[in-house]
Enzyme design. Structure first.
Site, PDB file in Angstrom:
ATOM      1  N   ASP A 184      -4.427   4.059  -2.275  1.00  0.00           N
ATOM      2  CA  ASP A 184      -5.723   4.400  -1.503  1.00  0.00           C
ATOM      3  C   ASP A 184      -6.116   5.832  -1.643  1.00  0.00           C
ATOM      4  O   ASP A 184      -5.270   6.811  -1.567  1.00  0.00           O
ATOM      5  CB  ASP A 184      -5.291   4.162   0.004  1.00  0.00           C
ATOM      6  CG  ASP A 184      -5.282   2.855   0.512  1.00  0.00           C
ATOM      7  OD1 ASP A 184      -6.305   2.141   0.039  1.00  0.00           O
ATOM      8  OD2 ASP A 184      -4.117   2.420   0.888  1.00  0.00           O
TER       9      ASP A 184
ATOM     10  N   SER B 253       0.815  -0.999  -0.035  1.00  0.00           N
ATOM     11  CA  SER B 253      -0.048   0.058   0.047  1.00  0.00           C
ATOM     12  C   SER B 253       0.854   1.224  -0.052  1.00  0.00           C
ATOM     13  O   SER B 253       1.811   1.557   0.982  1.00  0.00           O
ATOM     14  CB  SER B 253      -1.084  -0.058   1.278  1.00  0.00           C
ATOM     15  OG  SER B 253      -1.633   1.267   1.158  1.00  0.00           O
TER      16      SER B 253
ATOM     17  N   MET C  69     -12.089   5.160  -1.542  1.00  0.00           N
ATOM     18  CA  MET C  69     -12.795   5.461  -0.311  1.00  0.00           C
ATOM     19  C   MET C  69     -13.385   6.673  -0.384  1.00  0.00           C
ATOM     20  O   MET C  69     -12.951   7.691   0.223  1.00  0.00           O
ATOM     21  CB  MET C  69     -11.904   5.280   0.846  1.00  0.00           C
ATOM     22  CG  MET C  69     -11.624   3.698   1.133  1.00  0.00           C
ATOM     23  SD  MET C  69     -10.305   3.665   2.101  1.00  0.00           S
ATOM     24  CE  MET C  69      -8.878   3.778   0.891  1.00  0.00           C
TER      25      MET C  69
ATOM     26  N   ASP D   4      -7.431  -6.172   3.352  1.00  0.00           N
ATOM     27  CA  ASP D   4      -6.621  -4.851   3.197  1.00  0.00           C
ATOM     28  C   ASP D   4      -6.638  -4.258   4.672  1.00  0.00           C
ATOM     29  O   ASP D   4      -7.788  -3.940   5.318  1.00  0.00           O
ATOM     30  CB  ASP D   4      -7.390  -3.664   2.275  1.00  0.00           C
ATOM     31  CG  ASP D   4      -6.610  -2.526   2.235  1.00  0.00           C
ATOM     32  OD1 ASP D   4      -5.536  -2.319   2.982  1.00  0.00           O
ATOM     33  OD2 ASP D   4      -7.195  -1.712   1.635  1.00  0.00           O
TER      34      ASP D   4
ATOM     35  N   HIS E   2      -8.084   1.906  -4.803  1.00  0.00           N
ATOM     36  CA  HIS E   2      -9.133   1.480  -3.856  1.00  0.00           C
ATOM     37  C   HIS E   2      -9.810   2.888  -3.394  1.00  0.00           C
ATOM     38  O   HIS E   2      -9.106   3.744  -2.796  1.00  0.00           O
ATOM     39  CB  HIS E   2      -8.488   0.935  -2.638  1.00  0.00           C
ATOM     40  CG  HIS E   2      -9.131   0.539  -1.221  1.00  0.00           C
ATOM     41  ND1 HIS E   2      -8.796   0.313   0.055  1.00  0.00           N
ATOM     42  CD2 HIS E   2     -10.700   0.675  -1.163  1.00  0.00           C
ATOM     43  CE1 HIS E   2      -9.964   0.126   0.710  1.00  0.00           C
ATOM     44  NE2 HIS E   2     -10.800   0.462   0.049  1.00  0.00           N
TER      45      HIS E   2
ATOM     46  N   MET F 245     -12.189  -5.421   3.749  1.00  0.00           N
ATOM     47  CA  MET F 245     -11.322  -4.616   4.539  1.00  0.00           C
ATOM     48  C   MET F 245     -11.243  -5.326   6.065  1.00  0.00           C
ATOM     49  O   MET F 245     -12.466  -5.834   6.585  1.00  0.00           O
ATOM     50  CB  MET F 245     -12.270  -3.251   5.052  1.00  0.00           C
ATOM     51  CG  MET F 245     -12.072  -2.369   3.818  1.00  0.00           C
ATOM     52  SD  MET F 245     -10.674  -1.660   3.025  1.00  0.00           S
ATOM     53  CE  MET F 245      -9.849  -0.963   4.619  1.00  0.00           C
TER      54      MET F 245
ATOM     55  N   HIS G 187      -0.802  -0.827  -4.445  1.00  0.00           N
ATOM     56  CA  HIS G 187      -2.029  -0.573  -4.013  1.00  0.00           C
ATOM     57  C   HIS G 187      -2.209   0.920  -3.662  1.00  0.00           C
ATOM     58  O   HIS G 187      -1.387   1.628  -3.173  1.00  0.00           O
ATOM     59  CB  HIS G 187      -2.641  -1.274  -2.568  1.00  0.00           C
ATOM     60  CG  HIS G 187      -3.791  -1.161  -2.227  1.00  0.00           C
ATOM     61  ND1 HIS G 187      -4.971  -1.697  -2.526  1.00  0.00           N
ATOM     62  CD2 HIS G 187      -4.151  -0.446  -1.044  1.00  0.00           C
ATOM     63  CE1 HIS G 187      -5.981  -1.507  -1.784  1.00  0.00           C
ATOM     64  NE2 HIS G 187      -5.639  -0.528  -1.104  1.00  0.00           N
TER      65      HIS G 187
ATOM     66  N   MET H  63      -8.614   8.491  -1.056  1.00  0.00           N
ATOM     67  CA  MET H  63      -9.426   8.996  -0.145  1.00  0.00           C
ATOM     68  C   MET H  63      -9.812  10.367  -0.073  1.00  0.00           C
ATOM     69  O   MET H  63      -9.051  11.298  -0.561  1.00  0.00           O
ATOM     70  CB  MET H  63      -8.952   8.716   1.223  1.00  0.00           C
ATOM     71  CG  MET H  63      -8.470   7.420   1.709  1.00  0.00           C
ATOM     72  SD  MET H  63      -7.842   7.456   3.311  1.00  0.00           S
ATOM     73  CE  MET H  63      -7.120   5.792   3.277  1.00  0.00           C
TER      74      MET H  63
HETATM   75  C1  DX5 Z   1      -6.629   1.702   5.016  1.00  0.00           C
HETATM   76  C2  DX5 Z   1      -6.391   1.516   3.763  1.00  0.00           C
HETATM   77  C3  DX5 Z   1      -5.097   0.481   3.510  1.00  0.00           C
HETATM   78  C4  DX5 Z   1      -3.933   0.718   4.329  1.00  0.00           C
HETATM   79  C5  DX5 Z   1      -3.108  -0.555   4.780  1.00  0.00           C
HETATM   80  O1  DX5 Z   1      -8.051   2.583   4.865  1.00  0.00           O
HETATM   81  O2  DX5 Z   1      -7.206   0.986   2.809  1.00  0.00           O
HETATM   82  O3  DX5 Z   1      -4.798   0.155   2.053  1.00  0.00           O
HETATM   83  O4  DX5 Z   1      -2.884   1.539   3.798  1.00  0.00           O
HETATM   84  O5  DX5 Z   1      -2.199  -0.397   5.566  1.00  0.00           O
HETATM   85  P1  DX5 Z   1      -1.592  -1.336   6.504  1.00  0.00           P
HETATM   86  O6  DX5 Z   1      -1.168  -2.299   5.706  1.00  0.00           O
HETATM   87  O7  DX5 Z   1      -0.337  -0.148   7.196  1.00  0.00           O
HETATM   88  O8  DX5 Z   1      -2.712  -1.494   7.606  1.00  0.00           O
HETATM   89 ZN    ZN Z   2      -6.868   0.211   0.813  1.00  0.00          ZN
END
Ligand code: DX5
Ligand code: ZN
Length: 283
Positions: free
Chosen positions: A88, A61, A127, A234, A125, A200, A86, A90
């Site tokens: 993220d 990630s 969010m 994740d 991903h 999740m 990956h 958001m």
């Molecule tokens: C959280 C994200 C994850 C996050 C995972 O909302 O969707 O992808 O970066 O990070 P770790 O592996 O540190 O939990």
């Molecule tokens: Zn994620």
């Protein structure tokens, strides 16, 4: 590039009729989008009887990377053996129906800049409360996978999946820890299905949280029902939690802090892969 195999229907599980795509080769992991039915693919034996075990995809990630050096961080992860990166996405702005996560990360401009530096599969991903608003721009930016949350897409997922595919991306659906797994069944079984389910394993929003073992029930249910589906986990994945996730049936593993925080990230990536491969062999 899209490879479409012959579509057949076979009953490969007592409770599930699924569509199967027979393709002649395994696709390389870094293709942007490789098959509209990749989670239903058969073994190279093409016997028509046994589905292959699902492939491990290890996805560091990038939320845990040094954003000021994103291109070199991406290159570093690929050189350490990452299959996917990956990303993220958001947005903490009150659009129409409130905030999805209390954080703000990256958007299409960053994906577009990163795409100029890497051919890697960018596993995005989303969010956000209105994922459909970002399909065109992420498609244009060079995203590979587009995973939206079921909680905010109940009314328009058909249109969303169609639009994602039309922009050359691979659709996935994510669910928060409190969302019942049944909510994604129609999206996997529909006419125009998603190609991955992201379970999740922490509340979405931040890296570095503690893995929630209770979420494994959902992974087990999905794996029993869909033997060849890509199932991603994740949040909180690392050497101490991978075995339980792999045993439950997860094959796509997102790992942020455990990879970026390790003295030898390549070793962690390899350990995650070994655990998935072992579990796949024994199931
Ligand atoms: C959280 C994200 C994850 C996050 C995972 O909302 O969707 O992808 O970066 O990070 P770790 O592996 O540190 O939990
Ligand atoms: Zn994620």
């Amino acid at each position: 590039m899209m490879r479409v195999g012959k579509i057949i229907t076979a009953n490969i599980h007592p409770r599930a009729f699924v569509r199967l795509s027979v393709s002649t080769k395994s696709p390389p992991s870094n293709l942007r989008y490789y098959s509209p039915f990749s989670h239903h693919k058969f073994s190279s034996s093409q016997s028509g009887k046994m589905p292959t075990p699902v492939e491990a995809k290890i996805a560091p990630s990038m939320l845990s990377s040094d954003f000021a050096n994103l291109a070199s961080e991406a290159e570093r992860m690929v050189s350490f053996g990452a299959d996917w990166l990956h990303m993220d996405i958001m947005i903490d702005v009150d659009m129409q129906d409130g905030h999805f996560v209390p954080n703000l990360t990256i958007g299409a401009p960053v994906i577009e800049s990163l795409r100029k530096h890497t051919k890697a599969y960018l596993d995005c991903h989303l969010m956000v409360t209105n994922p459909i608003d970002y399909v065109d721009q992420l498609g244009k930016a060079g995203a590979s996978g587009f995973t939206f949350h079921v909680e905010v897409s109940k009314d328009n997922w058909h249109e969303l999946v169609k639009r994602i595919k039309s922009k050359g991306m691979r659709p996935g659906v994510a669910l928060k820890p409190g969302t019942p797994v049944e909510e994604v069944f129609p999206l996997v079984e529909g006419e125009n299905p998603v190609e991955m389910v992201l379970v999740m394993t922490v509340e979405p929003g931040f890296g570095g949280q503690k893995f929630m073992p209770d979420t494994m029930k959902k992974v087990r249910t999905l794996r029993e029902k869909y033997p060849t589906l890509d199932i991603e986990v994740d949040g909180g994945l690392g050497p101490s939690t991978i075995d339980i996730a792999a045993a439950a049936g997860a094959n796509c593993i997102v790992a942020g802090s455990s990879v970026f925080g390790a003295p030898e990230p390549a070793q962690v990536i390899s350990l995650l892969r070994t655990s998935v491969n072992k579990a796949q062999k024994t199931c």
